[in-house]
Design a protein around this motif. Structure first.
Motif, mmCIF file in Angstrom:
data_model
loop_
_atom_site.group_PDB
_atom_site.id
_atom_site.type_symbol
_atom_site.label_atom_id
_atom_site.label_comp_id
_atom_site.label_asym_id
_atom_site.label_seq_id
_atom_site.Cartn_x
_atom_site.Cartn_y
_atom_site.Cartn_z
ATOM 1 N N UNK A 104 0.835 -1.203 0.000
ATOM 2 C CA UNK A 104 0.000 0.000 0.000
ATOM 3 C C UNK A 104 0.870 1.254 0.000
ATOM 4 N N UNK A 105 2.027 1.182 0.643
ATOM 5 C CA UNK A 105 2.963 2.298 0.571
ATOM 6 C C UNK A 105 3.406 2.560 -0.858
ATOM 7 N N UNK A 106 3.660 1.483 -1.610
ATOM 8 C CA UNK A 106 4.089 1.620 -3.006
ATOM 9 C C UNK A 106 3.009 2.272 -3.866
ATOM 10 N N UNK A 107 1.775 1.807 -3.736
ATOM 11 C CA UNK A 107 0.712 2.329 -4.601
ATOM 12 C C UNK A 107 0.297 3.739 -4.193
ATOM 13 N N UNK A 108 0.343 4.044 -2.894
ATOM 14 C CA UNK A 108 0.028 5.408 -2.440
ATOM 15 C C UNK A 108 1.076 6.384 -2.967
ATOM 16 N N UNK A 109 2.350 6.000 -2.935
ATOM 17 C CA UNK A 109 3.411 6.860 -3.463
ATOM 18 C C UNK A 109 3.193 7.125 -4.952
ATOM 19 N N UNK A 175 1.262 8.057 9.419
ATOM 20 C CA UNK A 175 0.808 8.888 10.536
ATOM 21 C C UNK A 175 -0.692 8.700 10.785
ATOM 22 N N UNK A 176 -1.472 8.655 9.722
ATOM 23 C CA UNK A 176 -2.921 8.435 9.857
ATOM 24 C C UNK A 176 -3.180 7.054 10.451
ATOM 25 N N UNK A 177 -2.415 6.061 10.015
ATOM 26 C CA UNK A 177 -2.558 4.705 10.577
ATOM 27 C C UNK A 177 -2.268 4.693 12.068
ATOM 28 N N UNK A 178 -1.170 5.374 12.461
ATOM 29 C CA UNK A 178 -0.802 5.394 13.879
ATOM 30 C C UNK A 178 -1.855 6.105 14.729
ATOM 31 N N UNK A 179 -2.561 7.054 14.143
ATOM 32 C CA UNK A 179 -3.650 7.733 14.842
ATOM 33 C C UNK A 179 -4.863 6.813 15.043
ATOM 34 N N UNK A 180 -4.885 5.695 14.354
ATOM 35 C CA UNK A 180 -5.999 4.760 14.476
ATOM 36 C C UNK A 180 -7.198 5.128 13.621
ATOM 37 N N UNK A 181 -7.009 6.027 12.633
ATOM 38 C CA UNK A 181 -8.103 6.434 11.760
ATOM 39 C C UNK A 181 -8.251 5.425 10.621
ATOM 40 N N UNK A 182 -8.652 4.238 10.965
ATOM 41 C CA UNK A 182 -8.802 3.167 9.973
ATOM 42 C C UNK A 182 -10.133 2.462 10.202
ATOM 43 N N UNK A 183 -10.612 1.830 9.142
ATOM 44 C CA UNK A 183 -11.835 1.023 9.248
ATOM 45 C C UNK A 183 -11.446 -0.354 9.764
ATOM 46 N N UNK A 199 -6.786 0.436 4.732
ATOM 47 C CA UNK A 199 -6.017 1.414 3.950
ATOM 48 C C UNK A 199 -6.903 2.504 3.355
ATOM 49 N N UNK A 200 -8.215 2.343 3.417
ATOM 50 C CA UNK A 200 -9.123 3.252 2.729
ATOM 51 C C UNK A 200 -9.011 4.685 3.227
ATOM 52 N N UNK A 201 -9.171 4.928 4.516
ATOM 53 C CA UNK A 201 -9.154 6.295 5.057
ATOM 54 C C UNK A 201 -7.769 6.931 4.925
ATOM 55 N N UNK A 203 -5.456 6.336 2.703
ATOM 56 C CA UNK A 203 -5.233 6.624 1.285
ATOM 57 C C UNK A 203 -6.072 7.812 0.833
ATOM 58 N N UNK A 204 -7.301 7.909 1.332
ATOM 59 C CA UNK A 204 -8.177 9.020 0.962
ATOM 60 C C UNK A 204 -7.612 10.347 1.460
ATOM 61 N N UNK A 205 -7.062 10.353 2.676
ATOM 62 C CA UNK A 205 -6.479 11.580 3.219
ATOM 63 C C UNK A 205 -5.252 11.998 2.404
ATOM 64 N N UNK A 206 -4.404 11.023 2.061
ATOM 65 C CA UNK A 206 -3.232 11.328 1.223
ATOM 66 C C UNK A 206 -3.681 11.896 -0.119
#
Length: 469
Positions: A104-109, A175-183, A199-201, A203-206
């Protein structure tokens, strides 16, 4: 001297080896290394410096395409889109370092990079008509807005933006993952589905953040890629036909390569027209005066296209053929030795992307000093030798950039010029040596640590005591 340099460079190499971002960039480039090496073979076949061969591949038609154009497609599928591989690789590695899901890091980048990339550009309508075979009656020089992707941004020109996007987007995602903002999915859901929804939330924020960044660039009438490229080109304006201009141009050229940008493309856009004009003037003078009368005293230019191609660097940017020789004959780590073996043949013919991105040279402060110093030394010493009359300036005859060292010097000047190339090549080896030996020690230590770890993990059946069961 080597001991003193190692004391300075050793801690620097250690610090680099522990830096998360430099590790990510280094490992990210390794994704494209085997592809670049394979592409180098096809690039060499398409540009092999024998006139009979180049005429053969250009004139041999397969269907409606020449063999040369078909061979070039392999380099287009590697060199021309290498920024795609590097961006994904860096994103993958940073996500791995951050304990996120690497894929997911690869595709988000990659997504972030494409959001900033312009999908429309101006193209000459006449050129488009020639490429498509469609007859269009338009005024000469007319342009049209075309939708699509430009190879330039997918290759080395877009690499610097790709590095920035990979680092910032994956750091934001983590950072969003560490905040726990995930489904969060209920128990029993397959792991791949859980990862996809988690990964949805992030990725959407990025995506939203990079959309806003792109919006700002568009509102200013530009885009991130054009802005970075234009910003880097600005210091190059005003360079001219002098030794100082050549040295300054090559310092900038190699600094761009250090950041993963094709310095030859950036500097060449400004400097090559000057060099080509000077080469044409040299050729006219050479035809008029002949080899006997052709000299600096009679008006020949020392700085020219051939001077840049044949005397500034040997084996590509940074004069890395000298580096390759140092790697093969003076280094002991398996990583450096194997890379040197794989890169030697392309390096002889001026293709050094495997070294630039495989060693790597990119964002490697240890190698930056000799990477700039060796070409500068070559330029200054060659200029002085030609100015003193040890051998004539390059005669302006077009010689392929893939022509190996020594041969190219003989064809463009005389036997003394060829000998001087050999001397510069050897001098470059000694300049590179203490720096590559510093890296070699670091890699040897890493290989030894990896070997010890592997030995520790091995299970020896002789050590098992059945009485303890």
């Amino acid at each position: 001297m080597m001991d003193k340099l190692e004391k300075v460079l050793g801690p620097l190499a250690t610090a680099i080896g522990k830096n998360k971002y430099l590790i990510a960039i280094r490992d990210g480039f390794l994704v494209s290394t085997p592809l670049l090496i394979a592409g180098s073979v096809f690039l060499l076949l398409a540009n092999f410096p024998i006139e009979a061969w180049t005429n053969f591949v250009e004139n041999l038609m397969i269907g409606n395409q020449s063999l040369a154009s078909l061979l070039s497609k392999c380099s287009d599928a590697t060199f021309s889109i290498m920024a795609v591989f590097a961006t994904m690789g860096i994103g993958y590695t940073i996500a791995r370092e951050n304990k996120s899901t690497p894929i997911f890091g690869a595709v988000v980048a990659l997504m972030s990079w494409f959001i900033l990339m312009p999908f429309q550009f101006n193209a000459n309508i006449t050129s488009l008509a020639d490429a498509t075979g469609v007859a269009i009656n338009v005024p000469e020089g007319a342009n049209a807005v075309v939708s699509g992707l430009q190879f330039g941004w997918l290759g080395s020109k877009g690499l610097f933006v790709g590095i920035i996007c990979a680092i910032t987007s994956v750091e934001l995602y983590s950072w969003v993952e560490r905040k726990g903002w995930v489904i969060k999915m209920p128990a029993g859901v397959p792991p791949t589905v859980v990862q996809s929804f988690s990964a949805l939330i992030p990725a959407f924020i990025v995506m939203t953040v990079f959309f806003l960044i792109n919006l700002c660039f568009v509102a200013c009438g530009t885009n991130a890629f054009d802005f970075v490229f234009a910003f880097l080109q600005t210091p190059l304006l005003g360079l001219g036909d002098t030794l100082g201009a050549m040295v300054v141009a090559y310092i900038f050229l190699h600094l761009f390569w250090f950041f993963g940008i094709n310095g030859g493309s950036v500097v060449g856009a400004v400097f090559n027209p000057i060099l080509q004009s000077l080469a044409l003037e040299n050729l006219d003078l050479y035809r008029e005066l002949g080899p006997a009368g052709y000299s600096v005293a009679n008006g020949a230019h020392i700085i020219s296209q051939q001077f840049q191609d044949l005397f500034a660097t040997f084996g590509g940017a940074g004069s890395t053929l000298s580096l390759l020789i140092a790697m093969l004959f003076f280094c002991k780590s398996k990583r450096i030795k194997e890379l040197g073996k794989l890169s030697l043949v392309p390096g002889i013919f001026g293709i050094n992307e495997p070294i630039i991105f495989g060693l790597p040279v990119v964002l490697n402060p240890v190698i930056l000093i000799p990477f700039i110093l060796v070409p500068t030394m070559n330029i200054v010493l060659s200029y002085l030798a030609m100015n003193m009359g040890l051998f004539p300036p390059c005669n302006g005859i077009s010689i392929p950039w893939t022509m190996p060292v020594i041969i190219s010097g003989f064809l463009s000047t005389n036997w003394m010029g060829a000998l001087f190339q050999g001397v510069l090549l050897v001098l470059g080896v000694f300049v590179y040596l203490p720096f590559i030996k510093t890296m070699d020690k670091q890699y040897l230590a890493e290989e030894a640590a990896a070997a010890d770890s592997a030995d520790t993990d091995d299970i020896d059946l002789d050590d098992l005591d059945l009485d303890d069961l």
